[in-house]
Design a protein around this motif. Structure first.
Motif, PDB file in Angstrom:
ATOM      1  N   UNK A 142       0.847  -1.299   0.175  1.00 18.79           N
ATOM      2  CA  UNK A 142       0.012   0.053  -0.076  1.00 18.79           C
ATOM      3  C   UNK A 142       0.994   1.076   0.080  1.00 18.79           C
ATOM      4  N   UNK A 143       0.591   2.401  -0.809  1.00 23.02           N
ATOM      5  CA  UNK A 143       1.505   3.577  -0.877  1.00 23.02           C
ATOM      6  C   UNK A 143       1.303   4.203   0.202  1.00 23.02           C
ATOM      7  N   UNK A 144       2.459   4.983   0.784  1.00 23.30           N
ATOM      8  CA  UNK A 144       2.577   5.678   2.022  1.00 23.30           C
ATOM      9  C   UNK A 144       1.388   6.759   2.052  1.00 23.30           C
ATOM     10  N   UNK A 145       0.916   7.346   0.812  1.00 23.94           N
ATOM     11  CA  UNK A 145       0.140   8.356   0.793  1.00 23.94           C
ATOM     12  C   UNK A 145      -1.268   7.823   1.185  1.00 23.94           C
ATOM     13  N   UNK A 146      -1.583   6.608   0.829  1.00 25.01           N
ATOM     14  CA  UNK A 146      -2.738   5.955   1.256  1.00 25.01           C
ATOM     15  C   UNK A 146      -2.858   5.457   2.668  1.00 25.01           C
ATOM     16  N   UNK A 147      -2.118   4.917   3.195  1.00 29.14           N
ATOM     17  CA  UNK A 147      -2.200   4.510   4.451  1.00 29.14           C
ATOM     18  C   UNK A 147      -0.829   3.922   4.927  1.00 29.14           C
ATOM     19  N   UNK A 148      -0.422   4.717   6.252  1.00 31.01           N
ATOM     20  CA  UNK A 148       0.542   4.053   6.877  1.00 31.01           C
ATOM     21  C   UNK A 148       0.406   2.924   7.923  1.00 31.01           C
ATOM     22  N   UNK A 149       1.498   2.598   8.654  1.00 33.88           N
ATOM     23  CA  UNK A 149       1.385   1.522   9.638  1.00 33.88           C
ATOM     24  C   UNK A 149       0.542   2.100  10.894  1.00 33.88           C
ATOM     25  N   UNK A 150       0.885   3.195  11.440  1.00 30.81           N
ATOM     26  CA  UNK A 150       0.160   3.663  12.682  1.00 30.81           C
ATOM     27  C   UNK A 150      -1.569   3.907  12.035  1.00 30.81           C
ATOM     28  N   UNK A 151      -1.934   3.773  10.820  1.00 28.75           N
ATOM     29  CA  UNK A 151      -3.179   4.206  10.563  1.00 28.75           C
ATOM     30  C   UNK A 151      -4.010   2.856  10.644  1.00 28.75           C
ATOM     31  N   UNK A 152      -3.027   1.834  10.618  1.00 25.47           N
ATOM     32  CA  UNK A 152      -3.941   0.362   9.956  1.00 25.47           C
ATOM     33  C   UNK A 152      -5.047  -0.001  11.401  1.00 25.47           C
ATOM     34  N   UNK A 153      -4.670   0.421  12.399  1.00 29.22           N
ATOM     35  CA  UNK A 153      -5.620  -0.072  13.637  1.00 29.22           C
ATOM     36  C   UNK A 153      -6.799   0.748  13.502  1.00 29.22           C
ATOM     37  N   UNK A 154      -6.904   2.272  12.912  1.00 25.70           N
ATOM     38  CA  UNK A 154      -8.063   2.810  12.679  1.00 25.70           C
ATOM     39  C   UNK A 154      -8.909   2.395  11.704  1.00 25.70           C
ATOM     40  N   UNK A 155      -8.159   2.028  10.577  1.00 27.06           N
ATOM     41  CA  UNK A 155      -8.722   1.431   9.465  1.00 27.06           C
ATOM     42  C   UNK A 155      -9.491   0.386   9.518  1.00 27.06           C
ATOM     43  N   UNK A 156      -8.890  -0.530  10.398  1.00 31.70           N
ATOM     44  CA  UNK A 156      -9.626  -1.872  10.728  1.00 31.70           C
ATOM     45  C   UNK A 156     -10.967  -1.551  11.111  1.00 31.70           C
ATOM     46  N   UNK A 157     -10.865  -0.567  12.242  1.00 30.74           N
ATOM     47  CA  UNK A 157     -12.423  -0.211  12.814  1.00 30.74           C
ATOM     48  C   UNK A 157     -13.418   0.093  11.801  1.00 30.74           C
ATOM     49  N   UNK A 158     -12.988   0.872  10.847  1.00 29.27           N
ATOM     50  CA  UNK A 158     -13.662   1.257   9.609  1.00 29.27           C
ATOM     51  C   UNK A 158     -14.259   0.136   8.725  1.00 29.27           C
ATOM     52  N   UNK A 159     -13.349  -0.777   8.337  1.00 27.84           N
ATOM     53  CA  UNK A 159     -13.732  -1.797   7.522  1.00 27.84           C
ATOM     54  C   UNK A 159     -14.681  -2.935   8.336  1.00 27.84           C
ATOM     55  N   UNK A 160     -14.352  -3.323   9.536  1.00 29.86           N
ATOM     56  CA  UNK A 160     -15.261  -3.820  10.443  1.00 29.86           C
ATOM     57  C   UNK A 160     -16.479  -3.450  10.521  1.00 29.86           C
ATOM     58  N   UNK A 161     -16.663  -1.760  10.977  1.00 29.04           N
ATOM     59  CA  UNK A 161     -18.004  -1.316  10.910  1.00 29.04           C
ATOM     60  C   UNK A 161     -18.719  -1.334   9.811  1.00 29.04           C
ATOM     61  N   UNK A 162     -18.082  -1.271   8.424  1.00 27.70           N
ATOM     62  CA  UNK A 162     -18.638  -1.290   7.396  1.00 27.70           C
ATOM     63  C   UNK A 162     -19.455  -2.617   7.206  1.00 27.70           C
ATOM     64  N   UNK A 163     -18.596  -3.852   7.532  1.00 25.67           N
ATOM     65  CA  UNK A 163     -19.242  -4.823   7.403  1.00 25.67           C
ATOM     66  C   UNK A 163     -20.423  -5.217   8.394  1.00 25.67           C
ATOM     67  N   UNK A 164     -20.393  -4.498   9.749  1.00 30.78           N
ATOM     68  CA  UNK A 164     -21.465  -4.829  10.413  1.00 30.78           C
ATOM     69  C   UNK A 164     -22.744  -3.844   9.951  1.00 30.78           C
ATOM     70  N   UNK A 165     -22.375  -2.796   9.594  1.00 28.81           N
ATOM     71  CA  UNK A 165     -23.475  -2.380   8.913  1.00 28.81           C
ATOM     72  C   UNK A 165     -24.275  -2.904   7.998  1.00 28.81           C
ATOM     73  N   UNK A 166     -23.465  -3.538   7.062  1.00 27.68           N
ATOM     74  CA  UNK A 166     -24.037  -4.193   5.978  1.00 27.68           C
ATOM     75  C   UNK A 166     -24.878  -5.546   6.573  1.00 27.68           C
ATOM     76  N   UNK A 167     -24.268  -6.273   7.617  1.00 26.30           N
ATOM     77  CA  UNK A 167     -24.949  -7.217   8.337  1.00 26.30           C
ATOM     78  C   UNK A 167     -26.351  -6.679   8.940  1.00 26.30           C
ATOM     79  N   UNK A 168     -26.268  -5.602   9.481  1.00 28.26           N
ATOM     80  CA  UNK A 168     -27.532  -5.131   9.991  1.00 28.26           C
ATOM     81  C   UNK A 168     -28.661  -4.943   8.893  1.00 28.26           C
ATOM     82  N   UNK A 169     -28.188  -4.445   8.104  1.00 26.72           N
ATOM     83  CA  UNK A 169     -29.105  -4.179   6.790  1.00 26.72           C
ATOM     84  C   UNK A 169     -29.503  -5.561   6.222  1.00 26.72           C
ATOM     85  N   UNK A 170     -28.808  -6.495   6.128  1.00 24.83           N
ATOM     86  CA  UNK A 170     -29.197  -7.698   5.112  1.00 24.83           C
ATOM     87  C   UNK A 170     -29.514  -8.704   6.295  1.00 24.83           C
TER      88      UNK A 170
END
Length: 332
Positions: free
Chosen positions: A287-315
């Motif tokens: 992944x390019x540095x401008x897109x995401x660095x190592x310190x941002x991975x922890x925050x992005x995981x909550x975004x992705x898991x949260x998005x998955x949970x939103x879809x779960x609640x919808x469907x």
């Protein structure tokens, strides 16, 4: 990409101590929300009083661990009574308001500098787990290696053994109770408490018993959390702990005995796998540095898991193993 390391930490998280603590918190919350329809937004408070019950008793006053466990359990019962007496005769949203406020009050009390000599304030407490690990039957050897992927030390094996025994015991108790007439009354209260009251049942008493039971089970999660880390810190038991527990209940399926257990394993393996994968991809410049660095991975995981949970609640709002009827609450 070090896929072996990624899969190793992910597999460990399936049965790890964090999963155990959240599973116990979610089992207790499932008694409240799934079976009785109580909106408890302060489950973290029950884990906090359990953890600090041990820590203060042993670390501050140098008393036996067994007494600390008894004090933690008693404190969880008292907390449930204090929360339930003024609110359970009212609408369900009053309980939600009181519990979320109470959890925050308790957290701030643990942080208070005036109480530092007892609670350690924001630094927390340590040095209270020696008696627990002195009972370790696995000795001090090299531990257990599973398929050259996962390695558990004797210390890990001891806390996992005790933790999963508590999870299974809690599930057994919940299963037996919910199959009994008592459990059927709880489910009836969730569906229509006015109808239950018209049949001569003391709805307030049943709600209080449910609140106490779920709080005590949550308190067991606080024990596991504290003993595994051999330390307590007040910010660990913030409101996000309760919201994670709700996520786990809904993910696994409300009003399902093993729903919280499976939900906890899935939730944490997703968080750990995504975090490890994103960190490795960032370290290896996938992944390019401008897109995401190592310190941002922890925050992005909550975004992705949260998005998955939103879809779960919808469907599939009832969760993986749940029944849609179990989450159709009439909040009054």
């Amino acid at each position: 990409m070090n896929w072996e390391s990624i899969f190793s930490v992910s597999l460990e998280s399936i049965i790890g101590s964090t999963t155990i603590a959240y599973a116990l918190a979610a089992i207790g919350l499932n008694v409240h929300f799934g079976y009785t329809g109580l909106l408890n937004f302060g489950q973290s408070a029950f884990l906090g009083v359990g953890a600090y019950g041990i820590a203060i008793t042993v670390s501050t006053f140098d008393l036996p661990l067994a007494l600390g466990i008894a004090i933690g359990l008693a404190a969880s019962v008292i907390l449930a009574l204090l929360l339930g007496i003024p609110t359970l005769r009212l609408r369900a949203d009053y309980l939600a308001i009181v519990t979320i406020a109470a959890a925050e009050i308790i957290r701030l009390l643990y942080r208070a500098t005036d109480l530092r000599k007892w609670t350690g304030a924001s630094d927390g407490l340590q040095g209270f787990s020696q008696d627990f690990y002195a009972l370790n039957p696995y000795g001090t050897g090299a531990g257990v290696n599973i398929a050259d992927i996962i390695t558990f030390s004797p210390r890990d094996l001891w806390i996992l053994t005790v933790g999963w025994a508590l999870v299974l015991l809690s599930c057994l108790v919940v299963w037996l109770l919910m199959k009994s007439p008592w459990g059927r009354v709880l489910k009836a209260i969730r569906e229509d408490e006015d109808a239950v009251r018209s049949l001569g049942k003391n709805v307030f008493s049943y709600k209080m018993q449910s609140l106490v039971l779920g709080g005590v089970i949550g308190c067991l999660g606080g024990f596991v959390f504290a003993l595994d880390r051999a330390a307590v810190q007040p910010d660990t038991y913030g409101t996000e702990f309760t919201f994670f527990a709700y996520t786990i209940v809904i993910l696994g399926g409300a009003a399902r005995v093993f729903g919280p257990v499976i939900g906890a394993s899935i939730f944490w393996v997703l968080l750990v796998f995504i975090d490890s994968t994103l960190s490795e991809m960032s370290n290896n410049k996938v992944l390019p540095e401008w897109f995401m660095n190592t310190t941002q991975a922890g925050s992005v995981r909550y975004i992705l898991v949260g998005l998955g949970l939103v879809l779960l609640l919808i469907y599939r709002p009832q969760g993986i193993f749940g029944d849609k009827r179990e989450v159709m609450l009439d909040v009054r």
